[in-house]
Design a protein around this motif. Structure first.
Motif, PDB file in Angstrom:
ATOM      1  N   GLY A  26       0.796  -1.220   0.000  1.00 52.73           N
ATOM      2  CA  GLY A  26       0.000   0.000   0.000  1.00 52.73           C
ATOM      3  C   GLY A  26       0.827   1.268   0.000  1.00 52.73           C
ATOM      4  O   GLY A  26       0.389   2.301   0.510  1.00 52.73           O
ATOM      5  N   VAL A  27       2.031   1.200  -0.595  1.00 51.63           N
ATOM      6  CA  VAL A  27       2.926   2.364  -0.633  1.00 51.63           C
ATOM      7  C   VAL A  27       2.839   3.020  -2.014  1.00 51.63           C
ATOM      8  O   VAL A  27       3.209   2.395  -3.017  1.00 51.63           O
ATOM      9  N   PRO A  28       2.382   4.270  -2.100  1.00 51.04           N
ATOM     10  CA  PRO A  28       2.311   4.949  -3.403  1.00 51.04           C
ATOM     11  C   PRO A  28       3.702   5.401  -3.848  1.00 51.04           C
ATOM     12  O   PRO A  28       4.406   6.092  -3.108  1.00 51.04           O
ATOM     13  N   LEU A  29       4.098   5.007  -5.032  1.00 53.44           N
ATOM     14  CA  LEU A  29       5.418   5.342  -5.552  1.00 53.44           C
ATOM     15  C   LEU A  29       5.294   6.344  -6.690  1.00 53.44           C
ATOM     16  O   LEU A  29       4.301   6.351  -7.421  1.00 53.44           O
ATOM     17  N   GLU A  30       6.327   7.162  -6.853  1.00 47.11           N
ATOM     18  CA  GLU A  30       6.388   8.109  -7.962  1.00 47.11           C
ATOM     19  C   GLU A  30       7.531   7.792  -8.920  1.00 47.11           C
ATOM     20  O   GLU A  30       7.363   7.836 -10.134  1.00 47.11           O
ATOM     21  N   MET A  31       8.703   7.447  -8.379  1.00 45.11           N
ATOM     22  CA  MET A  31       9.868   7.194  -9.224  1.00 45.11           C
ATOM     23  C   MET A  31       9.727   5.896 -10.017  1.00 45.11           C
ATOM     24  O   MET A  31      10.018   5.855 -11.221  1.00 45.11           O
ATOM     25  N   ASN A  32       9.298   4.823  -9.359  1.00 43.85           N
ATOM     26  CA  ASN A  32       9.305   3.524 -10.031  1.00 43.85           C
ATOM     27  C   ASN A  32       8.373   3.472 -11.238  1.00 43.85           C
ATOM     28  O   ASN A  32       8.763   2.933 -12.288  1.00 43.85           O
ATOM     29  N   PRO A  33       7.145   4.004 -11.156  1.00 39.61           N
ATOM     30  CA  PRO A  33       6.322   4.003 -12.372  1.00 39.61           C
ATOM     31  C   PRO A  33       6.978   4.752 -13.538  1.00 39.61           C
ATOM     32  O   PRO A  33       6.841   4.335 -14.694  1.00 39.61           O
ATOM     33  N   LEU A  34       7.708   5.830 -13.241  1.00 39.92           N
ATOM     34  CA  LEU A  34       8.416   6.551 -14.299  1.00 39.92           C
ATOM     35  C   LEU A  34       9.536   5.695 -14.877  1.00 39.92           C
ATOM     36  O   LEU A  34       9.747   5.669 -16.099  1.00 39.92           O
ATOM     37  N   MET A  35      10.249   4.969 -14.006  1.00 43.70           N
ATOM     38  CA  MET A  35      11.321   4.094 -14.480  1.00 43.70           C
ATOM     39  C   MET A  35      10.774   2.972 -15.357  1.00 43.70           C
ATOM     40  O   MET A  35      11.384   2.601 -16.364  1.00 43.70           O
ATOM     41  N   ILE A  36       9.628   2.423 -14.975  1.00 43.43           N
ATOM     42  CA  ILE A  36       8.990   1.398 -15.797  1.00 43.43           C
ATOM     43  C   ILE A  36       8.668   1.964 -17.176  1.00 43.43           C
ATOM     44  O   ILE A  36       8.909   1.320 -18.206  1.00 43.43           O
ATOM     45  N   LYS A  37       8.153   3.181 -17.211  1.00 43.15           N
ATOM     46  CA  LYS A  37       7.841   3.836 -18.493  1.00 43.15           C
ATOM     47  C   LYS A  37       9.103   4.020 -19.332  1.00 43.15           C
ATOM     48  O   LYS A  37       9.102   3.776 -20.549  1.00 43.15           O
ATOM     49  N   ILE A  38      10.197   4.438 -18.690  1.00 41.22           N
ATOM     50  CA  ILE A  38      11.462   4.659 -19.410  1.00 41.22           C
ATOM     51  C   ILE A  38      11.962   3.358 -20.016  1.00 41.22           C
ATOM     52  O   ILE A  38      12.370   3.313 -21.191  1.00 41.22           O
ATOM     53  N   PHE A  39      11.941   2.274 -19.253  1.00 40.32           N
ATOM     54  CA  PHE A  39      12.475   1.009 -19.780  1.00 40.32           C
ATOM     55  C   PHE A  39      11.528   0.367 -20.789  1.00 40.32           C
ATOM     56  O   PHE A  39      11.992  -0.320 -21.720  1.00 40.32           O
ATOM     57  N   LYS A  40      10.227   0.586 -20.659  1.00 39.38           N
ATOM     58  CA  LYS A  40       9.323   0.121 -21.710  1.00 39.38           C
ATOM     59  C   LYS A  40       9.618   0.843 -23.018  1.00 39.38           C
ATOM     60  O   LYS A  40       9.597   0.226 -24.099  1.00 39.38           O
ATOM     61  N   ASP A  41       9.909   2.131 -22.923  1.00 41.77           N
ATOM     62  CA  ASP A  41      10.265   2.887 -24.116  1.00 41.77           C
ATOM     63  C   ASP A  41      11.590   2.392 -24.700  1.00 41.77           C
ATOM     64  O   ASP A  41      11.732   2.261 -25.923  1.00 41.77           O
ATOM     65  N   GLY A  42      12.566   2.107 -23.820  1.00 40.91           N
ATOM     66  CA  GLY A  42      13.843   1.576 -24.292  1.00 40.91           C
ATOM     67  C   GLY A  42      13.672   0.250 -25.020  1.00 40.91           C
ATOM     68  O   GLY A  42      14.302   0.008 -26.066  1.00 40.91           O
ATOM     69  N   ILE A  43      12.823  -0.620 -24.490  1.00 42.29           N
ATOM     70  CA  ILE A  43      12.574  -1.909 -25.130  1.00 42.29           C
ATOM     71  C   ILE A  43      11.875  -1.722 -26.473  1.00 42.29           C
ATOM     72  O   ILE A  43      12.200  -2.397 -27.463  1.00 42.29           O
ATOM     73  N   ALA A  44      10.927  -0.796 -26.528  1.00 42.95           N
ATOM     74  CA  ALA A  44      10.229  -0.531 -27.793  1.00 42.95           C
ATOM     75  C   ALA A  44      11.196  -0.039 -28.865  1.00 42.95           C
ATOM     76  O   ALA A  44      11.056  -0.365 -30.054  1.00 42.95           O
ATOM     77  N   ARG A  45      12.202   0.733 -28.452  1.00 40.87           N
ATOM     78  CA  ARG A  45      13.156   1.283 -29.423  1.00 40.87           C
ATOM     79  C   ARG A  45      14.243   0.288 -29.809  1.00 40.87           C
ATOM     80  O   ARG A  45      14.624   0.190 -30.984  1.00 40.87           O
ATOM     81  N   PHE A  46      14.793  -0.419 -28.816  1.00 38.83           N
ATOM     82  CA  PHE A  46      16.034  -1.165 -29.033  1.00 38.83           C
ATOM     83  C   PHE A  46      15.887  -2.680 -28.893  1.00 38.83           C
ATOM     84  O   PHE A  46      16.812  -3.415 -29.215  1.00 38.83           O
ATOM     85  N   GLY A  47      14.741  -3.147 -28.397  1.00 36.65           N
ATOM     86  CA  GLY A  47      14.541  -4.588 -28.219  1.00 36.65           C
ATOM     87  C   GLY A  47      14.744  -5.008 -26.777  1.00 36.65           C
ATOM     88  O   GLY A  47      15.549  -4.427 -26.050  1.00 36.65           O
ATOM     89  N   GLU A  48      14.009  -6.041 -26.366  1.00 27.74           N
ATOM     90  CA  GLU A  48      14.040  -6.446 -24.963  1.00 27.74           C
ATOM     91  C   GLU A  48      15.373  -7.031 -24.539  1.00 27.74           C
ATOM     92  O   GLU A  48      15.724  -7.002 -23.365  1.00 27.74           O
ATOM     93  N   ARG A  49      16.163  -7.565 -25.486  1.00 27.52           N
ATOM     94  CA  ARG A  49      17.464  -8.157 -25.139  1.00 27.52           C
ATOM     95  C   ARG A  49      18.619  -7.173 -25.288  1.00 27.52           C
ATOM     96  O   ARG A  49      19.785  -7.567 -25.212  1.00 27.52           O
ATOM     97  N   GLU A  50      18.300  -5.903 -25.465  1.00 26.94           N
ATOM     98  CA  GLU A  50      19.350  -4.873 -25.495  1.00 26.94           C
ATOM     99  C   GLU A  50      19.994  -4.782 -24.110  1.00 26.94           C
ATOM    100  O   GLU A  50      19.333  -4.915 -23.080  1.00 26.94           O
ATOM    101  N   LEU A  51      21.296  -4.551 -24.079  1.00 23.09           N
ATOM    102  CA  LEU A  51      22.014  -4.401 -22.811  1.00 23.09           C
ATOM    103  C   LEU A  51      21.444  -3.221 -22.025  1.00 23.09           C
ATOM    104  O   LEU A  51      21.210  -2.144 -22.582  1.00 23.09           O
ATOM    105  N   SER A  52      21.241  -3.414 -20.729  1.00 20.14           N
ATOM    106  CA  SER A  52      20.518  -2.405 -19.950  1.00 20.14           C
ATOM    107  C   SER A  52      21.205  -1.041 -19.886  1.00 20.14           C
ATOM    108  O   SER A  52      20.505  -0.014 -19.916  1.00 20.14           O
TER     109      SER A  52
END
Length: 319
Positions: free
Chosen positions: A251-277
């Protein structure tokens, strides 16, 4: 103890190599027959199935890419549960979901065995040398039984409490590492955009309050251009997704982690899921036209600490 090891990928292959290097009687299993053959050439025995490993070994370790994969190995056809019994131990070294490891662990315990969630932290380069850190969640008696194995696999071993606690702390630390990776990428890109020499910027960060494990390791392979830490964007997204699950259950509301999820989803969309992190920095390189590389940095992380026997870490306030 005779040990079985299931999952010989980037992390599992290095952890199991530490056991083999230090003289443990080791049986291995993986869907990739070539990985198994390489271990057999080095002195390990090949296992036929998870059930057979559990039958013939005292301890079976799993190090797998997802909670779903682990569930198949534990409770699927020819899974560990088919041969589970008194005195047997399942060590789960994957980065997994707290609720799932508790669910599977309860089945192991009901069948007479013992279960430990013991994920690792510190990078593949430290897994390779036996100097990685390990969290272990289980009852104290089981922890003491497996401690000689854990202090061979890793340098610093922390008993975190009951089953599931180690998995919570693992995704917490991976969340912190991911947040730091994103900020290191932004800091280096801003330094280049502001006309700073990147070698000098790296040192300024390293000797200041802005330093971190991520900067001093991943920062180097980012600047080299290889971006190779043997970890990929899909795994980052899995880990921070697991952290979000923990936060949601608490029940802890987060602000940073949802943004990080959005950033990495965008990275995967651009470069592929197996791209080096670390190549998440390519989003900034593309946006700015800047090349965030510099001479003199290594292409991969190397652990220069000598291998030493591990030890239990006692939490502050309990020493």
């Amino acid at each position: 103890m005779k040990i079985g090891f299931i999952g010989l990928g980037n992390v599992g292959g290095k952890l199991s190599g530490s056991l083999l290097r230090n003289g443990f009687d080791l049986m291995v299993h993986d869907l990739n027959a070539d990985l198994v053959a390489g271990f057999v050439e080095r002195g390990a025995n090949a296992g036929e199935s998870p059930a057979q490993l559990m039958r013939d070994c005292d301890v079976v370790i799993t190090c797998l890419p997802s909670p779903a994969a682990c569930a198949v190995v534990v409770e699927g056809d020819n899974g560990l549960l088919q041969s589970m019994g008194a005195g047997k131990i399942w060590l789960e070294m994957s980065t997994t979901d707290e609720a799932e490891v508790k669910r599977l662990g309860a089945k192991v315990i009901a069948a007479g065995g013992a279960a430990v969630d013991c994920p690792v932290s510190g990078g593949c380069h430290r897994a390779d040398t036996g100097n990685i850190s390990i969290f272990a969640g289980c009852d104290r008696a089981t922890f003491e039984r497996v401690l000689p194995i854990l202090t061979t696999l890793g340098r610093r071993v922390l008993h975190t409490g009951d089953l599931g606690t180690a998995s919570v702390l693992k995704v917490l630390t991976n969340y912190l590492a991911t947040a730091n990776l994103i900020t290191v990428c932004e800091a280096l890109t801003v330094a280049k955009g502001a006309g700073m020499d990147l070698n000098t910027a790296y040192e300024a960060m390293a000797i200041s309050s802005g330093t971190s494990f991520v900067h001093e390791t991943e920062g180097q392979v980012i600047l080299n251009g290889s971006r190779d830490i043997s970890f990929t964007m899909d795994l980052v997204l899995k880990d921070i997704g697991l952290f979000q699950d923990v936060a949601d259950r608490a029940g802890v509301p987060l602000e940073m982690n949802p943004l990080m999820i959005k950033i990495f989803k965008d990275g995967i969309a651009r470069f592929g899921e197996r791209e080096l992190s670390p190549n998440i920095i390519k989003r900034l390189e593309q946006a700015t036209g800047l090349d965030i590389t510099a001479p003199g940095f290594p292409a991969e992380m190397v652990d220069d600490e000598p291998e030493e026997q591990g030890y239990e870490v006692i939490p502050t306030g309990r020493r």
